[in-house]
Design a protein around this motif. Structure first.
Motif, short mmCIF file in Angstrom:
data_model
loop_
_atom_site.label_atom_id
_atom_site.label_comp_id
_atom_site.label_asym_id
_atom_site.label_seq_id
_atom_site.Cartn_x
_atom_site.Cartn_y
_atom_site.Cartn_z
N PRO A 51 0.84 -1.21 0.00
CA PRO A 51 0.00 0.00 0.00
C PRO A 51 0.86 1.25 0.00
O PRO A 51 2.09 1.18 0.13
CB PRO A 51 -0.79 -0.13 1.30
N ASN A 52 0.21 2.39 -0.16
CA ASN A 52 0.92 3.66 -0.21
C ASN A 52 0.14 4.69 0.60
O ASN A 52 -1.08 4.77 0.48
CB ASN A 52 1.06 4.11 -1.67
N ASN A 54 -3.86 -0.96 6.37
CA ASN A 54 -3.52 -1.72 5.17
C ASN A 54 -2.10 -2.29 5.23
O ASN A 54 -1.78 -3.23 4.50
CB ASN A 54 -3.66 -0.84 3.93
N PHE A 55 -1.27 -1.73 6.07
CA PHE A 55 0.10 -2.25 6.23
C PHE A 55 0.08 -3.44 7.17
O PHE A 55 -0.78 -3.55 8.05
CB PHE A 55 1.03 -1.16 6.76
N LEU A 56 1.05 -4.33 7.00
CA LEU A 56 1.15 -5.54 7.81
C LEU A 56 2.16 -5.35 8.93
O LEU A 56 3.14 -4.61 8.78
CB LEU A 56 1.59 -6.73 6.95
N TYR A 57 1.92 -6.01 10.06
CA TYR A 57 2.90 -6.01 11.13
C TYR A 57 4.22 -6.59 10.59
O TYR A 57 4.24 -7.64 9.96
CB TYR A 57 2.43 -6.87 12.31
N GLY A 58 5.32 -5.88 10.83
CA GLY A 58 6.62 -6.36 10.40
C GLY A 58 6.94 -6.12 8.94
O GLY A 58 8.01 -6.52 8.47
N GLN A 59 6.05 -5.45 8.20
CA GLN A 59 6.27 -5.25 6.77
C GLN A 59 7.43 -4.28 6.51
O GLN A 59 7.57 -3.25 7.16
CB GLN A 59 4.99 -4.69 6.12
N SER A 60 8.29 -4.64 5.55
CA SER A 60 9.36 -3.74 5.11
C SER A 60 8.77 -2.70 4.16
O SER A 60 7.98 -3.05 3.27
CB SER A 60 10.47 -4.53 4.41
N VAL A 61 9.15 -1.45 4.35
CA VAL A 61 8.57 -0.37 3.54
C VAL A 61 9.66 0.59 3.06
O VAL A 61 10.76 0.66 3.62
CB VAL A 61 7.51 0.42 4.34
N LYS A 62 9.32 1.35 2.00
CA LYS A 62 10.16 2.43 1.50
C LYS A 62 9.61 3.75 2.05
O LYS A 62 8.40 3.93 2.15
CB LYS A 62 10.16 2.45 -0.02
#
Length: 347
Positions: A237-238, A269-277
């Motif tokens: 997501p953004n 919409n983001f997941l726990y532990g998700q890597s993001v920019k």
């Protein structure tokens, strides 16, 4: 006559040759000087002022609050949740039996049994004393009356002791089974791989945050309240959100560079532990170093160069412009000593 004609022709040819050489030299000189003038007066380029590139970094998504729960010691009686389950504050997550408390309960049951025997003994003694009193002659009753009274008091005391013992048993029984409850609404993590056989539980709030770091070199470019764009590695997501907090205490060092944590709230919409920019836009105006000549910038106004005394700061191969120029305005990219104030720029 023929000899004179020949001489005349030779002289004439020499004069013509000298004349041609002179004309050629003048023409060449004019061409050279004209070409030099074109180099000086043409070739200036324009540059559109832009902001500095956004800072780019990486981060992780985590719960805004995480709490490891202290599981009571004892024997697991029942677990009511699965890993990743949503729970409400106060929900019973698991129940354990306190083995030490069970031993205390067993001992208290012995105390109650002893109290009951004391009641039975006191009651029997009272019954005998009452019977002796009832069967005695009037003259002897006065001596037996005190015995009846004492027997009655012994029964009352035995009943009081028995009630106290029963109350203590209830208190111990209430402590036998211990419930672990959720301290707040959230998601529970269950880890069954423990040494004591009791699952380890961790509570995570449903509210999620970005966790990222900024280097010591860019620390002053990031501020609380600044807009920040967060996106998954694949672009989804953004979300555009705002920085909540930047820590003053560094979190880590890598290859000699110190990094400071900062955070921002993100949506579900983001997941726990998700890597993001992560991208943090910059508002500083930036021009190439070639656009600054002797501390001046030539802004292009109505197609003409207008010299301004710029407030600039050198950074690498560029200059940060603090005043005098606005975003999307045009400046001369390559001013030099030949550029005149008010000169037309044909870019």
């Amino acid at each position: 006559m023929k000899r004179r004609t020949k001489v005349t022709l030779i002289v004439t040819s020499c004069v013509v040759a000298v004349g041609l050489l002179a004309v050629t030299g003048v023409t060449t000189y004019h061409k050279m000087t004209h070409k030099s003038g074109a180099t000086v007066k043409t070739g200036y380029q324009s540059y559109t002022v832009t902001t500095s590139p956004a800072l780019s970094m990486s981060g992780k998504v985590a719960a805004s609050k995480t709490q490891m729960l202290n599981t009571p010691t004892g024997k697991l009686q029942q677990i009511n949740v699965n890993n990743g389950q949503s729970v409400k504050s106060g929900d019973i997550l698991l129940t354990v039996t306190n083995t030490d408390m069970q031993e205390a309960i067993d001992n208290q049951n012995d105390v109650i049994a002893k109290s009951n025997r004391a009641i039975n003994g006191a009651t029997s003694a009272l019954r005998n004393a009452q019977q002796s009193y009832n069967q005695a002659d009037p003259e002897a009753k006065s001596a037996l009356k005190d015995g009846v009274t004492q027997a009655q008091q012994a029964v009352a005391d035995a009943n009081t002791d028995a009630q106290d013992a029963q109350n203590k048993l209830v208190d111990l029984q209430n402590k036998l089974n211990v419930n672990l409850t959720a301290p707040f609404d959230g998601i529970v993590s269950v880890d069954d791989n423990t040494k004591d056989g009791l699952p380890a539980l961790t509570m995570n709030t449903t509210e999620k945050v970005l966790q990222a770091t900024v280097s010591e070199y860019d620390y002053n470019k990031v501020h609380s309240g600044d807009k920040v764009t967060v996106s998954g590695i694949d672009g989804t997501p953004n979300q555009t959100t705002a920085i909540d907090k930047i820590e003053q205490i560094p979190a880590e060092k890598s290859k000699g560079t110190t990094y400071y944590p900062f955070s921002a709230h993100v949506n579900e919409n983001f997941l726990y532990g998700q890597s993001v920019k992560v991208k943090v836009p910059q508002n500083d105006l930036k021009v190439p170093s070639t656009a600054v000549y002797k501390g001046n910038i030539y802004k292009i106004i109505d197609g003409k160069a207008s010299r301004i005394n710029a407030d600039v700061t050198k950074t690498g191969t560029s200059y940060i412009v603090k005043s005098g120029v606005a975003k999307d305005e045009k400046v001369v990219l390559n001013p030099d000593s030949h550029l005149k104030n008010g000169e037309a720029i044909n870019d």
